[in-house]
Design a protein around this motif. Structure first.
Motif, PDB file in Angstrom:
ATOM      1  N   ASN A 101       9.907  12.154   0.502  1.00  0.00           N
ATOM      2  CA  ASN A 101      10.234  11.100  -0.462  1.00  0.00           C
ATOM      3  C   ASN A 101       9.816   9.738   0.073  1.00  0.00           C
ATOM      4  O   ASN A 101      10.438   8.722  -0.215  1.00  0.00           O
ATOM      5  CB  ASN A 101      11.747  11.104  -0.749  1.00  0.00           C
ATOM      6  N   SER A 102       8.750   9.714   0.864  1.00  0.00           N
ATOM      7  CA  SER A 102       8.348   8.449   1.478  1.00  0.00           C
ATOM      8  C   SER A 102       6.857   8.441   1.790  1.00  0.00           C
ATOM      9  O   SER A 102       6.222   9.493   1.874  1.00  0.00           O
ATOM     10  CB  SER A 102       9.131   8.209   2.778  1.00  0.00           C
ATOM     11  N   VAL A 103       6.339   7.246   1.961  1.00  0.00           N
ATOM     12  CA  VAL A 103       4.969   7.056   2.447  1.00  0.00           C
ATOM     13  C   VAL A 103       5.006   5.945   3.487  1.00  0.00           C
ATOM     14  O   VAL A 103       5.680   4.924   3.308  1.00  0.00           O
ATOM     15  CB  VAL A 103       3.997   6.678   1.313  1.00  0.00           C
ATOM     16  N   SER A 104       4.274   6.156   4.567  1.00  0.00           N
ATOM     17  CA  SER A 104       4.171   5.160   5.631  1.00  0.00           C
ATOM     18  C   SER A 104       2.702   4.867   5.899  1.00  0.00           C
ATOM     19  O   SER A 104       1.863   5.766   5.844  1.00  0.00           O
ATOM     20  CB  SER A 104       4.837   5.688   6.912  1.00  0.00           C
ATOM     21  N   CYS A 105       2.394   3.610   6.156  1.00  0.00           N
ATOM     22  CA  CYS A 105       1.041   3.247   6.566  1.00  0.00           C
ATOM     23  C   CYS A 105       1.111   1.966   7.396  1.00  0.00           C
ATOM     24  O   CYS A 105       2.160   1.330   7.493  1.00  0.00           O
ATOM     25  CB  CYS A 105       0.112   3.069   5.361  1.00  0.00           C
ATOM     26  N   GLY A 111       0.815  -1.211   0.000  1.00  0.00           N
ATOM     27  CA  GLY A 111       0.000   0.000   0.000  1.00  0.00           C
ATOM     28  C   GLY A 111       0.841   1.251   0.000  1.00  0.00           C
ATOM     29  O   GLY A 111       0.582   2.194  -0.760  1.00  0.00           O
ATOM     30  N   ALA A 112       1.872   1.281   0.841  1.00  0.00           N
ATOM     31  CA  ALA A 112       2.748   2.452   0.907  1.00  0.00           C
ATOM     32  C   ALA A 112       3.481   2.656  -0.410  1.00  0.00           C
ATOM     33  O   ALA A 112       3.627   3.793  -0.891  1.00  0.00           O
ATOM     34  CB  ALA A 112       3.749   2.282   2.051  1.00  0.00           C
ATOM     35  N   ALA A 113       3.939   1.552  -1.027  1.00  0.00           N
ATOM     36  CA  ALA A 113       4.646   1.660  -2.312  1.00  0.00           C
ATOM     37  C   ALA A 113       3.738   2.203  -3.401  1.00  0.00           C
ATOM     38  O   ALA A 113       4.149   3.042  -4.209  1.00  0.00           O
ATOM     39  CB  ALA A 113       5.199   0.291  -2.706  1.00  0.00           C
ATOM     40  N   ARG A 114       2.508   1.753  -3.448  1.00  0.00           N
ATOM     41  CA  ARG A 114       1.566   2.239  -4.469  1.00  0.00           C
ATOM     42  C   ARG A 114       1.256   3.720  -4.269  1.00  0.00           C
ATOM     43  O   ARG A 114       1.185   4.478  -5.244  1.00  0.00           O
ATOM     44  CB  ARG A 114       0.281   1.405  -4.433  1.00  0.00           C
ATOM     45  N   MET A 115       1.064   4.120  -3.032  1.00  0.00           N
ATOM     46  CA  MET A 115       0.787   5.544  -2.794  1.00  0.00           C
ATOM     47  C   MET A 115       1.999   6.399  -3.113  1.00  0.00           C
ATOM     48  O   MET A 115       1.867   7.525  -3.616  1.00  0.00           O
ATOM     49  CB  MET A 115       0.325   5.741  -1.343  1.00  0.00           C
ATOM     50  N   LEU A 116       3.192   5.892  -2.855  1.00  0.00           N
ATOM     51  CA  LEU A 116       4.413   6.634  -3.166  1.00  0.00           C
ATOM     52  C   LEU A 116       4.597   6.788  -4.669  1.00  0.00           C
ATOM     53  O   LEU A 116       4.914   7.881  -5.166  1.00  0.00           O
ATOM     54  CB  LEU A 116       5.628   5.907  -2.566  1.00  0.00           C
ATOM     55  N   LEU A 117       4.374   5.713  -5.412  1.00  0.00           N
ATOM     56  CA  LEU A 117       4.681   5.698  -6.838  1.00  0.00           C
ATOM     57  C   LEU A 117       3.538   6.180  -7.721  1.00  0.00           C
ATOM     58  O   LEU A 117       3.768   6.721  -8.806  1.00  0.00           O
ATOM     59  CB  LEU A 117       5.084   4.280  -7.263  1.00  0.00           C
ATOM     60  N   LEU A 118       2.306   5.983  -7.256  1.00  0.00           N
ATOM     61  CA  LEU A 118       1.141   6.336  -8.075  1.00  0.00           C
ATOM     62  C   LEU A 118       0.425   7.590  -7.597  1.00  0.00           C
ATOM     63  O   LEU A 118      -0.430   8.112  -8.302  1.00  0.00           O
ATOM     64  CB  LEU A 118       0.147   5.164  -8.086  1.00  0.00           C
ATOM     65  N   ASP A 177      -3.348   4.986   9.439  1.00  0.00           N
ATOM     66  CA  ASP A 177      -2.293   5.928   9.841  1.00  0.00           C
ATOM     67  C   ASP A 177      -1.348   6.262   8.681  1.00  0.00           C
ATOM     68  O   ASP A 177      -0.128   6.142   8.788  1.00  0.00           O
ATOM     69  CB  ASP A 177      -1.504   5.343  11.016  1.00  0.00           C
ATOM     70  N   ILE A 178      -1.924   6.693   7.574  1.00  0.00           N
ATOM     71  CA  ILE A 178      -1.133   7.010   6.382  1.00  0.00           C
ATOM     72  C   ILE A 178      -0.414   8.341   6.578  1.00  0.00           C
ATOM     73  O   ILE A 178      -1.016   9.349   6.958  1.00  0.00           O
ATOM     74  CB  ILE A 178      -2.050   7.079   5.140  1.00  0.00           C
ATOM     75  N   THR A 179       0.894   8.335   6.326  1.00  0.00           N
ATOM     76  CA  THR A 179       1.721   9.534   6.490  1.00  0.00           C
ATOM     77  C   THR A 179       2.600   9.710   5.261  1.00  0.00           C
ATOM     78  O   THR A 179       3.268   8.766   4.828  1.00  0.00           O
ATOM     79  CB  THR A 179       2.621   9.414   7.740  1.00  0.00           C
ATOM     80  N   ARG A 180       2.627  10.933   4.737  1.00  0.00           N
ATOM     81  CA  ARG A 180       3.470  11.222   3.581  1.00  0.00           C
ATOM     82  C   ARG A 180       4.668  12.065   4.004  1.00  0.00           C
ATOM     83  O   ARG A 180       4.522  13.045   4.733  1.00  0.00           O
ATOM     84  CB  ARG A 180       2.693  11.981   2.501  1.00  0.00           C
ATOM     85  N   GLY A 181       5.862  11.675   3.548  1.00  0.00           N
ATOM     86  CA  GLY A 181       7.051  12.478   3.740  1.00  0.00           C
ATOM     87  C   GLY A 181       7.471  13.075   2.411  1.00  0.00           C
ATOM     88  O   GLY A 181       6.786  12.927   1.395  1.00  0.00           O
ATOM     89  N   GLU A 209       5.527  -2.456 -10.880  1.00  0.00           N
ATOM     90  CA  GLU A 209       4.975  -2.815 -12.183  1.00  0.00           C
ATOM     91  C   GLU A 209       3.754  -1.956 -12.515  1.00  0.00           C
ATOM     92  O   GLU A 209       3.592  -1.495 -13.643  1.00  0.00           O
ATOM     93  CB  GLU A 209       4.595  -4.294 -12.200  1.00  0.00           C
ATOM     94  N   ALA A 210       2.881  -1.745 -11.525  1.00  0.00           N
ATOM     95  CA  ALA A 210       1.679  -0.939 -11.746  1.00  0.00           C
ATOM     96  C   ALA A 210       2.018   0.500 -12.095  1.00  0.00           C
ATOM     97  O   ALA A 210       1.302   1.156 -12.862  1.00  0.00           O
ATOM     98  CB  ALA A 210       0.784  -0.984 -10.501  1.00  0.00           C
ATOM     99  N   ALA A 211       3.130   0.998 -11.546  1.00  0.00           N
ATOM    100  CA  ALA A 211       3.527   2.396 -11.790  1.00  0.00           C
ATOM    101  C   ALA A 211       4.534   2.519 -12.931  1.00  0.00           C
ATOM    102  O   ALA A 211       4.970   3.631 -13.248  1.00  0.00           O
ATOM    103  CB  ALA A 211       4.124   2.978 -10.507  1.00  0.00           C
TER     104      ALA A 211
END
Length: 390
Positions: free
Chosen positions: A71-75, A35-42, A65-69, A147-149
């Protein structure tokens, strides 16, 4: 409306009860990472993500608890152990994902994920306690996001469990030399309530670790009573004992397969009296026969029919021992029982390894030891002396 995970209609039957399945910390980590990777890349924000577990069950897990930095995303994903009394039930498992330029996906553990400090586990000393299957699940979830991104760069994935250090104290980790947190576990991605296979696997892991550290003779206690007796009444290295729970037979099988040379069991009579009848899973749901075994021993020891009947009418093994003592046949009965225990231990292993047992009761203390136990005690003491002298 409650979030639907995909496990609502999945359960197992245990003791005539329907018991709900859950999902592992490995599934939580993989879903959070994906989930974090998809939000970061997409871009955008996801409230949930699908995860196909190794067991073939498709989960739909909520991202919290989704958090955006910069250059990063955490959930996080919350662990749900179903109806299993799992120490890690309800904890949040986080994944923080960052871009990297070398095309690699690098996975590590952060706060609350244990670190390996002893040899014998799949991970090397110093590495995070993320087991092989969860590691592969996290890797795959991140690859699918790339792959999705249509993204060809790399990712750094940090798995953390804020409550991990606290919860780990109630797990096998301290015995395995895993410090600072829990392990990220799960070979199927799914938790089955009161899973025997999971407990047996934890015993196998601990035994394999001891073997890798050069321990050829093992000190095994079925439970806390045995461990307490060992610490308080025996001159053997308590810190080296391991527990086998009710799985006496499985412990012997593992030892034979691993090339262990011997096992000394230290057990309360309430557990090991069953072994005297060839019962190698000592849980009461599998078999009992405690009083029947003691009654048979009483007859073989020359006791009269009245004593044998009184033993059968007892509620506990301690009460039965009192009957044997009153009949003047306690010592002889224990001698017979211990020979039977030795016979069935050797029968289980086909005498491929040295096996023995020391048995006791909480009321009477030491009751005796099997014919081969003395040799095992000497070997364990000798090995411990050599290691202490070094």
């Amino acid at each position: 409306m409650a979030h639907q995970t995909g496990l609502e209609d999945r359960y197992v039957i245990k003791n005539n009860r329907k018991m709900r399945l859950g999902y592992t910390t490995g599934s939580c980590a993989a879903a959070a990472a994906g989930g974090a990777a998809r939000m970061l890349l997409l871009g955008g924000e996801l409230s949930e993500i699908e995860l196909l577990t190794p067991k073939g069950i498709l989960l739909n897990l909520e991202l919290l608890d989704i958090t955006r930095g910069e250059n990063s995303v955490s959930c996080a994903v919350r662990k749900d152990a179903g109806d299993d009394p799992d120490t890690t039930d309800g904890i949040l498992v986080y994944a923080c994902v960052k871009r990297r330029t070398d095309g690699k996906i690098c996975i590590d553990g952060g706060e609350g994920v244990g670190r390996v400090t002893k040899p014998g586990l799949w991970q090397k000393i110093g590495e995070a306690a993320i087991n092989r299957v969860p590691m592969a699940m996290i890797q795959r979830a991140c690859e699918e996001a790339c792959e999705a991104a249509d993204y060809e760069g790399g990712l750094t994935v940090l798995i953390s469990v804020p409550e991990g250090a606290k919860r780990a104290k109630k797990t096998f980790n301290p015995r395995l030399g895993i410090e600072g947190g829990i392990s990220i576990l799960g070979s199927s991605g799914i938790v089955e309530p009161m899973s025997e296979s999971a407990l047996i696997e934890s015993i196998r892991v601990e035994m394999a670790q001891k073997k890798s550290q050069g321990e050829e003779y093992l000190l095994v206690t079925p439970g806390n009573y045995g461990a307490d007796y060992l610490r308080e009444h025996m001159s053997l290295p308590f810190e080296k004992n391991m527990k086998c729970s009710n799985y006496v037979g499985e412990a012997i099988d593992m030892a034979v397969n691993m090339g262990i040379k011997g096992i000394l069991f230290v057990s309360h009579i309430g557990k090991f009296v069953k072994v005297g009848a060839g019962i190698m899973n000592t849980h009461s749901h599998s078999a009992d026969a405690r009083l029947e075994v003691l009654s048979a021993c009483a007859v073989r020891a020359g006791g009269d029919l009245s004593t044998a009947r009184r033993v059968l009418e007892c509620s506990t093994t301690d009460e039965a021992l009192d009957c044997l003592a009153e009949g003047g046949i306690l010592e002889k009965s224990m001698e017979i029982l211990l020979k039977k225990i030795q016979f069935y231990l050797d029968h289980r292993s086909y005498e491929q390894i040295l096996l023995g047992a020391v048995i006791f009761s909480n009321e009477r203390g030491f009751l005796g030891m099997t014919p081969r136990a003395g040799e095992l005690i000497e070997r364990l003491q000798s090995v411990n002396k050599m290691q202490t002298d070094c």
